[in-house]
Enzyme design. Structure first.
Site, short mmCIF file in Angstrom:
data_model
loop_
_atom_site.label_atom_id
_atom_site.label_comp_id
_atom_site.label_asym_id
_atom_site.label_seq_id
_atom_site.Cartn_x
_atom_site.Cartn_y
_atom_site.Cartn_z
N LYS A 169 74.47 14.92 90.24
CA LYS A 169 75.47 13.86 90.18
C LYS A 169 76.78 14.23 90.86
O LYS A 169 77.19 15.39 90.85
CB LYS A 169 75.76 13.51 88.70
CG LYS A 169 74.56 12.99 87.92
CD LYS A 169 74.12 11.61 88.32
CE LYS A 169 74.87 10.52 87.62
NZ LYS A 169 74.47 10.14 86.30
N CYS A 181 106.21 -19.00 85.80
CA CYS A 181 105.90 -18.36 87.07
C CYS A 181 107.06 -17.46 87.48
O CYS A 181 108.21 -17.91 87.53
CB CYS A 181 105.66 -19.42 88.14
SG CYS A 181 105.52 -18.72 89.80
N ASP A 216 73.35 3.48 93.30
CA ASP A 216 73.86 3.02 92.01
C ASP A 216 73.64 1.52 91.85
O ASP A 216 74.51 0.71 92.15
CB ASP A 216 75.36 3.37 91.93
CG ASP A 216 75.81 3.44 90.49
OD1 ASP A 216 74.98 3.29 89.59
OD2 ASP A 216 77.03 3.65 90.28
N TYR A 258 62.19 3.63 96.98
CA TYR A 258 62.13 5.09 96.95
C TYR A 258 61.01 5.63 96.07
O TYR A 258 60.86 6.85 95.93
CB TYR A 258 63.47 5.70 96.52
CG TYR A 258 64.01 5.13 95.22
CD1 TYR A 258 63.39 5.41 94.01
CD2 TYR A 258 65.13 4.31 95.21
CE1 TYR A 258 63.87 4.88 92.84
CE2 TYR A 258 65.62 3.79 94.03
CZ TYR A 258 64.99 4.07 92.85
OH TYR A 258 65.45 3.53 91.69
N CYS A 299 106.46 -24.18 94.54
CA CYS A 299 106.53 -22.73 94.27
C CYS A 299 106.46 -22.00 95.62
O CYS A 299 105.46 -22.11 96.33
CB CYS A 299 105.37 -22.29 93.38
SG CYS A 299 105.27 -20.49 93.20
N GLU A 323 67.49 12.67 98.45
CA GLU A 323 67.75 11.25 98.69
C GLU A 323 69.01 10.80 97.98
O GLU A 323 69.25 11.21 96.85
CB GLU A 323 66.59 10.40 98.12
CG GLU A 323 65.22 10.88 98.47
CD GLU A 323 64.13 10.11 97.71
OE1 GLU A 323 64.43 9.12 97.01
OE2 GLU A 323 62.96 10.50 97.83
N LYS A 358 71.26 8.85 95.57
CA LYS A 358 70.92 8.15 94.33
C LYS A 358 71.72 6.85 94.33
O LYS A 358 72.94 6.85 94.13
CB LYS A 358 71.28 9.01 93.12
CG LYS A 358 70.86 8.40 91.80
CD LYS A 358 71.03 9.41 90.67
CE LYS A 358 70.48 8.92 89.36
NZ LYS A 358 71.14 7.72 88.85
N CYS A 402 100.25 -21.04 87.92
CA CYS A 402 101.58 -21.62 88.04
C CYS A 402 101.40 -23.10 88.34
O CYS A 402 100.57 -23.47 89.17
CB CYS A 402 102.32 -20.91 89.17
SG CYS A 402 103.63 -21.89 89.91
N LYS A 438 63.48 15.69 95.03
CA LYS A 438 62.11 15.51 94.54
C LYS A 438 61.18 16.47 95.27
O LYS A 438 61.28 16.61 96.49
CB LYS A 438 61.63 14.08 94.82
CG LYS A 438 62.46 13.00 94.18
CD LYS A 438 61.99 11.61 94.61
CE LYS A 438 62.94 10.57 94.07
NZ LYS A 438 62.73 9.25 94.67
N ARG A 489 63.51 -2.32 84.76
CA ARG A 489 63.02 -1.15 84.06
C ARG A 489 62.89 -1.38 82.55
O ARG A 489 61.96 -0.90 81.93
CB ARG A 489 63.95 0.03 84.31
CG ARG A 489 63.46 1.27 83.62
CD ARG A 489 64.13 2.50 84.12
NE ARG A 489 65.51 2.59 83.70
CZ ARG A 489 66.21 3.71 83.73
NH1 ARG A 489 65.66 4.80 84.19
NH2 ARG A 489 67.45 3.74 83.33
N CYS A 491 108.76 -19.13 90.80
CA CYS A 491 109.47 -20.42 90.82
C CYS A 491 109.91 -20.89 89.44
O CYS A 491 110.59 -21.90 89.32
CB CYS A 491 108.62 -21.48 91.49
SG CYS A 491 107.21 -22.01 90.49
N SER A 535 63.16 8.11 83.71
CA SER A 535 64.51 8.41 84.15
C SER A 535 64.55 9.79 84.79
O SER A 535 63.51 10.40 85.00
CB SER A 535 65.40 8.35 82.92
OG SER A 535 66.71 8.55 83.30
S1 IVH Z 1 63.45 8.42 91.41
C1 IVH Z 1 60.55 9.21 87.95
N1 IVH Z 1 65.08 8.09 93.43
O1 IVH Z 1 68.26 6.61 89.15
C2 IVH Z 1 61.76 9.18 88.80
N2 IVH Z 1 65.71 7.20 91.33
O2 IVH Z 1 68.52 8.18 86.66
C3 IVH Z 1 62.11 7.82 89.20
N3 IVH Z 1 67.81 5.94 91.37
O3 IVH Z 1 65.96 4.83 87.21
C4 IVH Z 1 63.42 7.70 89.83
N4 IVH Z 1 68.23 6.21 93.52
O4 IVH Z 1 67.39 3.56 88.89
C5 IVH Z 1 64.87 7.87 92.12
N5 IVH Z 1 66.37 7.81 95.34
C6 IVH Z 1 66.18 7.59 94.03
C7 IVH Z 1 67.08 6.86 93.24
C8 IVH Z 1 66.81 6.68 91.89
C9 IVH Z 1 68.65 5.67 92.38
C10 IVH Z 1 68.02 5.51 89.98
C11 IVH Z 1 66.87 4.77 89.38
C12 IVH Z 1 66.43 5.61 88.24
C13 IVH Z 1 67.68 6.34 87.90
C14 IVH Z 1 67.37 7.63 87.18
#
Ligand code: IVH
Length: 699
Positions: free
Chosen positions: A324, A419, A129, A236, A448, A125, A127, A442, A300, A148, A422, A91
């Site tokens: 975040k 309803c 969702d 990614y 209606c 990059e 992130k 309804c 990164k 995962r 009506c 994570s």
């Molecule tokens: S890198 C070892 N890059 O965020 C690092 N994660 O909170 C591996 N995620 O499990 C993750 N976009 O599901 C990375 N550009 C991105 C990402 C990303 C979304 C998610 C991914 C990860 C979670 C970590």
């Protein structure tokens, strides 16, 4: 509740809180990872997790073997086979402020023994969702896909992943003997909204946001269900790789792209914390218009050799961090709950709110989904509620702020049993599996007004009869004035006006020209392809695709009607409908129910005196594009995609999403990319949007 500052906690207090937080977080993890149904926002979850980690840092003795800081996610669920990850899927640590970004960069440099002002590149990059997935390729072939799970062991979702179009079954170009590509499976907001609509209509589970929707869609026991879901993928990262094809994160992203994956186009390489923060701000601005959800930016270290040196601390890499975004939530007062009645009678509760700004947009209405949701969250008129722009499309009411409920209390909300439009009884039907449907309906049918108006709107809508000049507002007005009560009335408007029954030209908002244009567009629709006609009737569960299936099977409307009228349960006719490719029990029943209803029959008889459904094969066979397979690509300026599809349909052409040898014509707008290139390679004719209009005789 305000929590005690960590440095003022006694060890006993710390231990108790650590335990309590641990239980709470584990419960949230279970709901998130295994049930795809979280009950807290990411921001709230992050706050719990943060406090937990902080307590552990201050009291390292609490850090036992089963500490959550040693785990990621939660154990895989039992539904799927298990897959051990050759390289764990870890994570990321989170930061929330600019200051923390500087700290992160400083920490990395110190660890590497670099000077504070030494240059160091990071990728920045979005992130995404969604949910992360690991895809194992051996000699370039996709052999296994896994979620995962707890980071060490995930679920085998190979069959499901194979149905995702953005995931290649074979890597392009030269690939290492073993290559595990990792990335995010996600769903676009628009696709999510559409899916939820269909789910609601079918009385099935409604997803809270695109991420849950993606997770729920991927983790289907039946891969055929996954195949119907519009899942996408951004690559990614990577897991086990026999031979690294690049030396930097950026280079790896390029490799992933060349190998056939989508990589996020908003990724940048930044040289310092200022650039990283500037990029974060830029993306935050764009966030609501991206079309998919992102919850932050991931930074990164670009150089993979340095990543190696930095390594990991417990569950997260030292070389990366997630910055975040603040949650797009706000509090406001629920003024009223209004019940909207849809085309098929479904009652949808809508929250009328004290206007409030959420993520830069003023929100006054929010969906409450259905009666069960109101009951579960115990939402009462007058409550202060938390609003969230889920997927940034339809705002929703997340929860009630109970502390804000007046001391004297508020009456519990009673969902109407009649309803509101009506007065007919409201029923709760059983769904396909015999369970109670969450949707209340309804029973008034066409008596209606709300249902009648919604059906008329549907009848005139773009993908149905497509009557220009008869929009929602006009339909409401005509209905109210008694001019149009059923579809057939639309086609007798002109005759009745000529007889002097009324004079539209005198109405506000209708001039001489607009009335003439309206009548002209109505006249144009007296002949209409049977599939559109069937769709326009607004039969439950008959969307555009099913209408086409029925039309194709029966050829004419009369044939369909003759069969459907006799399609009682167990009959040969029911079986015939049921057996049409793509149509099943539930749809067959809905078709039969519709035609067995007397008032529908009367309305259809009246309509057939005015409108002639044309057999599908006869549709515009004289148009120069009839029978051709067409691909629209790039951004169209005069047409939406739906319209383009509807037009092609009207002119007897078939629309396809991808270019192949079978494609006859490509209509390309600005920004057209790979489809255009492919068309050129295959020597397929490419025309502009304007040329499309000319060829189809539309000027
Ligand atoms: S890198 C070892 N890059 O965020 C690092 N994660 O909170 C591996 N995620 O499990 C993750 N976009 O599901 C990375 N550009 C991105 C990402 C990303 C979304 C998610 C991914 C990860 C979670 C970590």
């Amino acid at each position: 509740m305000k929590s005690t500052p960590i440095d003022q906690l006694t060890e006993a207090q710390a231990r108790a809180e650590h335990q309590k937080l641990g239980d709470e977080i584990a419960a949230h993890d279970r709901r998130y990872y295994q049930e795809d149904a979280p009950t807290v926002s990411d921001a709230d979850y992050d706050a719990l997790r943060r406090r937990y980690d902080e307590i552990e840092q201050a009291f390292p003795q609490l850090r036992s073997a089963d500490s959550l800081s040693r785990k990621v996610g939660s154990a895989p669920s039992q539904k799927f086979g298990k897959v051990k990850h050759a390289v764990p899927m870890l994570s990321l640590g989170n930061v929330f402020s600019d200051e923390e970004v500087h700290e992160f960069v400083g920490r990395v440099k110190r660890f590497l023994g670099l000077k504070d002002d030494a240059p160091l590149a990071f990728t920045s990059e979005p992130k995404i969702d969604g949910l992360s997935c690991s895809l194992r390729y051996e000699r370039g072939e996709l052999v296994q896909a896994a979620t995962r799970g707890d980071g060490f062991e995930g679920e085998d979702v190979t069959a499901n992943v194979r149905t995702i179009r953005e995931i290649p079954h074979r890597l392009k170009g030269e690939a290492p003997a073993v290559f595990e590509a990792r990335g995010e499976v996600y769903m676009n907001r628009a696709d999510f909204a559409k899916l939820n609509e269909a789910q609601a209509e079918a009385g099935r589970m409604i997803y809270a946001n695109p991420r849950n929707s993606a997770a729920g869609s991927l983790r289907q026991i039946d891969a055929n269900v996954t195949a119907q879901r519009p899942l996408r993928f951004f690559a990614y990262a990577w897991g086990e790789v026999s031979d690294l094809p690049a030396k930097t994160q950026g280079g790896m992203l390029d490799f992933l792209h060349r190998a056939g994956f989508k990589t996020n186009p908003l990724t940048r390489v930044c040289r310092n914390a200022e650039q990283m923060i500037a990029h974060y701000r830029e993306i935050e601005e764009k966030r609501s218009s991206l079309g998919y959800d992102i919850d932050g930016i991931v930074y990164k270290v670009d150089d993979l050799a340095l990543q190696d040196r930095l390594g990991f601390v417990s569950r997260a890499p030292r070389w990366a961090v997630a910055h975040k975004f603040p949650a797009e939530r706000a509090r406001t007062v629920l003024r009223d709950i209004e019940i909207q009645v849809g085309r098929t009678g479904a009652l949808t509760p809508v929250a009328r709110l004290e206007p409030v700004t959420v993520g830069g947009v003023v929100v006054q209405n929010a969906t409450l989904h259905n009666a069960d949701e109101i009951e579960r969250k115990d939402i009462r008129i007058g409550d202060t509620v938390v609003i969230q722009r889920a997927g940034d499309v339809i705002p929703q009411v997340v929860e009630v702020v109970l502390e804000k409920r007046p001391r004297a209390g508020l009456p519990k909300y009673e969902f109407p049993t009649k309803c509101p439009v009506c007065g007919s009884a409201v029923v709760q039907e059983k769904d396909e599996k015999g369970a109670m449907d969450v949707v209340r309906r309804c029973t008034g049918g066409l008596t209606c007004p709300a249902q009648a108006i919604e059906r008329l709107k549907h009848f005139c809508s773009r993908l149905a009869m497509d009557i220009e000049g008869l929009g929602d507002r006009q339909i409401e007005l005509f209905y109210e004035k008694g001019l149009v009560r059923q579809p057939a009335d639309i086609f007798t408007l002109q005759k009745r006006m000529e007889r002097g029954e009324f004079d539209l030209r005198e109405w506000e908002g209708f001039g001489e020209t607009s009335v003439r244009n309206l009548f002209a567009s109505i006249e144009q629709r007296r002949r209409i392809p049977v599939n559109r006609f069937v769709y326009a009737l607004g039969i439950r569960r008959i969307g555009e695709t099913n209408a086409r299936r029925l039309a194709r099977h029966f050829g004419t409307f009369d044939a369909l009607r003759a069969c459907a009228r006799k399609a009682t349960e167990g009959s040969e006719q029911r079986a015939e409908i049921n057996d049409i490719d793509g149509v099943g029990d539930v749809v067959a029943e809905a078709v039969a129910d519709f035609f067995l209803e007397d008032h529908n029959e009367t309305a259809i008889d009246a309509l057939l005196r005015e409108v002639q459904p044309l057999p599908m094969e006869e549709v515009a066979s004289d148009s120069p594009v009839a029978g051709k397979t067409i691909v629209f690509t790039g951004s169209l300026e005069r047409l939406t995609r739906d319209e383009a599809k509807a037009q092609a349909d009207r002119f007897g052409a078939k629309v396809s999403g991808s270019v192949s040898k079978k494609t006859d014509l490509v209509v390309a707008g600005p920004g057209a990319g790979s489809k255009l290139t492919k068309a050129q390679e295959l020597g397929i004719e490419v025309i502009s949007e304007d040329e499309w209009f000319r060829r189809t005789g539309q000027g």
